[in-house]
Scaffold this motif. Structure first.
Motif, PDB file in Angstrom:
ATOM      1  N   ASN A 199     -15.476  -7.965   6.773  1.00  0.00           N
ATOM      2  CA  ASN A 199     -15.021  -7.717   8.138  1.00  0.00           C
ATOM      3  C   ASN A 199     -15.195  -8.974   8.994  1.00  0.00           C
ATOM      4  O   ASN A 199     -15.711  -9.988   8.526  1.00  0.00           O
ATOM      5  N   ALA A 200     -14.752  -8.874  10.246  1.00  0.00           N
ATOM      6  CA  ALA A 200     -14.735 -10.060  11.103  1.00  0.00           C
ATOM      7  C   ALA A 200     -16.126 -10.679  11.246  1.00  0.00           C
ATOM      8  O   ALA A 200     -16.292 -11.891  11.157  1.00  0.00           O
ATOM      9  N   TRP A 201     -17.146  -9.809  11.453  1.00  0.00           N
ATOM     10  CA  TRP A 201     -18.499 -10.326  11.641  1.00  0.00           C
ATOM     11  C   TRP A 201     -19.018 -11.011  10.385  1.00  0.00           C
ATOM     12  O   TRP A 201     -19.591 -12.088  10.437  1.00  0.00           O
ATOM     13  N   GLN A 202     -18.784 -10.341   9.215  1.00  0.00           N
ATOM     14  CA  GLN A 202     -19.250 -10.937   7.957  1.00  0.00           C
ATOM     15  C   GLN A 202     -18.595 -12.298   7.721  1.00  0.00           C
ATOM     16  O   GLN A 202     -19.241 -13.244   7.275  1.00  0.00           O
ATOM     17  N   THR A 203     -17.293 -12.361   8.034  1.00  0.00           N
ATOM     18  CA  THR A 203     -16.595 -13.625   7.858  1.00  0.00           C
ATOM     19  C   THR A 203     -17.201 -14.702   8.746  1.00  0.00           C
ATOM     20  O   THR A 203     -17.452 -15.825   8.319  1.00  0.00           O
ATOM     21  N   PHE A 204     -17.452 -14.311   9.999  1.00  0.00           N
ATOM     22  CA  PHE A 204     -18.016 -15.265  10.948  1.00  0.00           C
ATOM     23  C   PHE A 204     -19.395 -15.731  10.499  1.00  0.00           C
ATOM     24  O   PHE A 204     -19.702 -16.923  10.457  1.00  0.00           O
ATOM     25  N   ARG A 205     -20.222 -14.743  10.101  1.00  0.00           N
ATOM     26  CA  ARG A 205     -21.610 -15.021   9.752  1.00  0.00           C
ATOM     27  C   ARG A 205     -21.717 -15.869   8.481  1.00  0.00           C
ATOM     28  O   ARG A 205     -22.538 -16.784   8.402  1.00  0.00           O
ATOM     29  N   ASN A 206     -20.889 -15.559   7.485  1.00  0.00           N
ATOM     30  CA  ASN A 206     -21.071 -16.190   6.179  1.00  0.00           C
ATOM     31  C   ASN A 206     -20.148 -17.365   5.898  1.00  0.00           C
ATOM     32  O   ASN A 206     -20.389 -18.151   4.993  1.00  0.00           O
ATOM     33  N   ILE A 207     -19.063 -17.463   6.655  1.00  0.00           N
ATOM     34  CA  ILE A 207     -18.153 -18.589   6.411  1.00  0.00           C
ATOM     35  C   ILE A 207     -18.120 -19.547   7.594  1.00  0.00           C
ATOM     36  O   ILE A 207     -18.421 -20.734   7.468  1.00  0.00           O
ATOM     37  N   THR A 208     -17.788 -18.995   8.766  1.00  0.00           N
ATOM     38  CA  THR A 208     -17.592 -19.880   9.918  1.00  0.00           C
ATOM     39  C   THR A 208     -18.881 -20.586  10.324  1.00  0.00           C
ATOM     40  O   THR A 208     -18.920 -21.808  10.453  1.00  0.00           O
ATOM     41  N   LEU A 209     -19.944 -19.790  10.504  1.00  0.00           N
ATOM     42  CA  LEU A 209     -21.185 -20.358  11.032  1.00  0.00           C
ATOM     43  C   LEU A 209     -21.753 -21.478  10.157  1.00  0.00           C
ATOM     44  O   LEU A 209     -22.074 -22.554  10.677  1.00  0.00           O
ATOM     45  N   PRO A 210     -21.880 -21.262   8.835  1.00  0.00           N
ATOM     46  CA  PRO A 210     -22.412 -22.364   8.015  1.00  0.00           C
ATOM     47  C   PRO A 210     -21.547 -23.623   8.090  1.00  0.00           C
ATOM     48  O   PRO A 210     -22.069 -24.736   8.096  1.00  0.00           O
ATOM     49  N   LEU A 211     -20.220 -23.442   8.201  1.00  0.00           N
ATOM     50  CA  LEU A 211     -19.356 -24.620   8.241  1.00  0.00           C
ATOM     51  C   LEU A 211     -19.445 -25.339   9.590  1.00  0.00           C
ATOM     52  O   LEU A 211     -19.044 -26.486   9.714  1.00  0.00           O
ATOM     53  N   LEU A 212     -19.944 -24.627  10.603  1.00  0.00           N
ATOM     54  CA  LEU A 212     -20.053 -25.243  11.928  1.00  0.00           C
ATOM     55  C   LEU A 212     -21.383 -25.965  12.131  1.00  0.00           C
ATOM     56  O   LEU A 212     -21.654 -26.503  13.189  1.00  0.00           O
TER      57      LEU A 212
END
Lengths: 292, 273
Positions: A199-212
């Motif tokens: 879901n959107a949160w999981q994507t944000f937490r596990n993909i977006t955040l580490p890459l940022l």
């Protein structure tokens, strides 16, 4: 692609290199190394340029500094100021950047331009405008909110008021940096996550955040360095008052050096800020787990 | 349906944040056309009830504000041009040449960004006073013409230029100076715009150094002028609004014109760093 180490060949290369190296070494010597050494030596002296005093007093300036209650007030204020403003800068920067870069948002350039506006305006002028905005009789804030609060003369609200102004002034820089960080995430990562049913949160937490993470480190460290040096908002809006409730460490240096002309004492405080800057920089690298 | 709610929420959040961002500017500009009586009245309206240009005209007659403005433009332009040229030149040599001590020199350049102003300003002030540079524009230009930030940005940017391009020019017989001026400079436009806006703003808003160095009123810069104005006419809110409007709006206009290139430059420098 690997880089070949290429020896300098032509005469003009050597000439250009020598010009640049000589210039930088001389310039850094005069404007960086000499002043730092002078300030370090000065911090062990009773130093007042107005009456020409320059007398060795050992570590008295440092002892006086640690015994001076305003110094501790300023330090605590500075740490609170840094922590709160950096936190809001990151949260607002990340949140708004996320909203702008979302596929559903149109007029991206418009929003980006608007959010960045305060950052490109001169701080002295902006601080004056905010000072009037906080006016209890006719200031914008009390008028709109229907309050009767004297923000800048209240010992509990003055520092938050200065922080609010700083957050407004600076959040846009974080928006731009996070936007470019978000846009550099390859889109197939998101597709893969979507296929896996994240879901959107999981994507944000596990993909977006580490890459940022690199962007995050950059924002946090540059913010800490610059807020440890902040004095203009305080100088314009509160002069450290009421009492000493809005003293920040760099305002204390400004006050001691160029209002009271205690150069030696001010140098001691400045060195403490330098060490604090170095420590906080290293700590933020450690906390975020990146190599310095 | 869910999508529509989401995109609607996002839009509302962004619009609200946008309004909060521009409100102080709008209020400042509108108030600068109000009379002092109206500014300090208890019943406020957003638009001026009685439109007046008095704040601007009296600003000039009480206080030589245009002179400060012109001085600030002059110093900011001179420093910005110097910083750009020096940053590009140093960035070029530090990114494309290999030589002993390169990393040490770059380390010192990076240090200039980390050292707080409070550590160097006291001794710098002492040095400049001893050298008799007080009340000269040289004293405002010398300490800021080399920018650690600028050199760092340009080094990042120029290291991305393909070496083959430079090699090809060298084989054609171009010397390093013409390679720098004809190839490197024109290809770094984004970073140059970012440095230009930042540097211009830093000079435009710098308070303490011009305050310490410049004595004569006719040489003084805008940020110091604003503070002096407020000290002298502390109840002239209309005048202060006019003065702040004059010092904020030009930078905003420059930013809006160049914002596209500027944003690309800022982002590039940060992500690679």
């Amino acid at each position: 692609m690997f880089k070949k180490k290429r020896p300098l060949q032509s005469k003009s290369e050597i000439v250009l290199r020598n010009i640049v190296v000589t210039f930088l070494v001389v310039y850094m010597g005069i404007f960086l190394v000499v002043p730092i050494v002078m300030a370090f030596l000065g911090s062990f002296h009773l130093w007042n340029p107005l009456n020409g005093t320059y007398k060795f007093i050992g570590i008295d300036n440092y002892i006086r500094m640690f015994q001076y209650p305003t110094f501790w007030t300023a330090m605590v204020n500075t740490l609170i100021f840094c922590a709160v403003v950096v936190l809001f800068r990151v949260l607002l920067g990340l949140g708004l950047a996320y909203a702008i870069t979302s596929k559903m948002t149109r007029h991206k350039t418009f929003f980006r331009t608007v959010f960045y506006m305060p950052t490109v305006t001169p701080l002295v002028a902006v601080a004056f405008v905010w000072k009037i905005m906080y006016n209890p009789q006719f200031g914008l804030i009390d008028q709109v909110l229907g309050l009767d609060v004297n923000w800048l003369y209240s010992s509990s609200l003055a520092l938050p008021a200065v922080m609010l102004m700083t957050i407004w002034k600076d959040f846009g820089y974080a928006v731009i940096l996070f936007m470019s960080g978000l846009l550099s995430v390859p889109s197939d990562y998101y597709e893969a996550a979507h296929i896996d049913g994240a879901n959107a949160w999981q994507t944000f937490r596990n993909i977006t955040l580490p890459l940022l993470k690199p962007t995050m480190i950059f924002v946090v460290i540059t913010s800490i360095i610059s807020y440890l040096q902040a004095y203009v908002p305080v100088m314009v809006m509160t002069k450290g008052g009421p009492g000493t409730t809005t003293y920040l460490s760099s305002y204390l240096v400004y006050d001691q050096a160029f209002v009271k002309y205690n150069f030696g004492y001010a140098s001691a405080i400045a060195f403490f800020i330098l060490i604090l800057t170095a420590v906080l920089t290293v700590v933020s690298f450690k906390v975020t787990g990146e190599k310095a | 349906m869910k999508k529509r709610v989401m995109s609607g929420t996002l839009f509302v959040v962004l619009i609200l944040a946008g309004i909060l961002t521009v409100v102080p500017f709008v209020w400042m500009v509108l108030s600068s056309f109000k009379t002092n009586a109206e500014i300090s009245s208890l019943n406020q309206t957003l638009l001026p009830q009685e439109f007046t240009l008095n704040n601007y005209t009296s600003l000039q007659s009480n206080f030589n504000f245009l002179r400060y403005f012109a001085n600030s433009v002059f110093i900011a332009v001179v420093v910005t041009v110097l910083v750009i040229y020096i940053s590009c030149l140093c960035g070029f040599v530090l990114s494309k040449y290999e030589f002993k001590g390169k990393n040490l020199i770059f380390g010192f350049v990076m240090m200039t960004m980390m050292i707080p102003w409070s550590v160097t300003i006291i001794s710098r002030y002492t040095m400049f006073m001893k050298a008799g540079l007080q009340d000269t524009y040289l004293s405002l230009i010398l300490p800021v013409m080399v920018s650690g930030f600028g050199i760092f940005m340009m080094k990042q940017d120029i290291s991305g230029l393909p070496d083959e391009l430079l090699e090809a020019a060298r084989i054609d017989g171009a010397n390093e100076f013409s390679i720098f001026h004809r190839i490197v400079l024109p290809m770094s436009k984004n970073s140059i715009s970012a440095i230009a806006i930042f540097q211009f703003l830093w000079i435009w808003e710098d308070y303490l150094w011009p305050y310490l160095m410049i004595d004569s009123e006719e040489k003084q810069l805008l940020a110091v002028g604003l503070t002096t104005f407020n000290g002298r006419y502390s109840t002239d809110y209309g005048g202060l609004f006019a003065a702040t409007t004059i010092s904020i709006i030009p930078v905003l206009i420059i930013y809006v014109i160049f914002q596209k290139r500027f944003v690309a430059g800022v982002a590039a420098g940060a992500v690679k760093g």
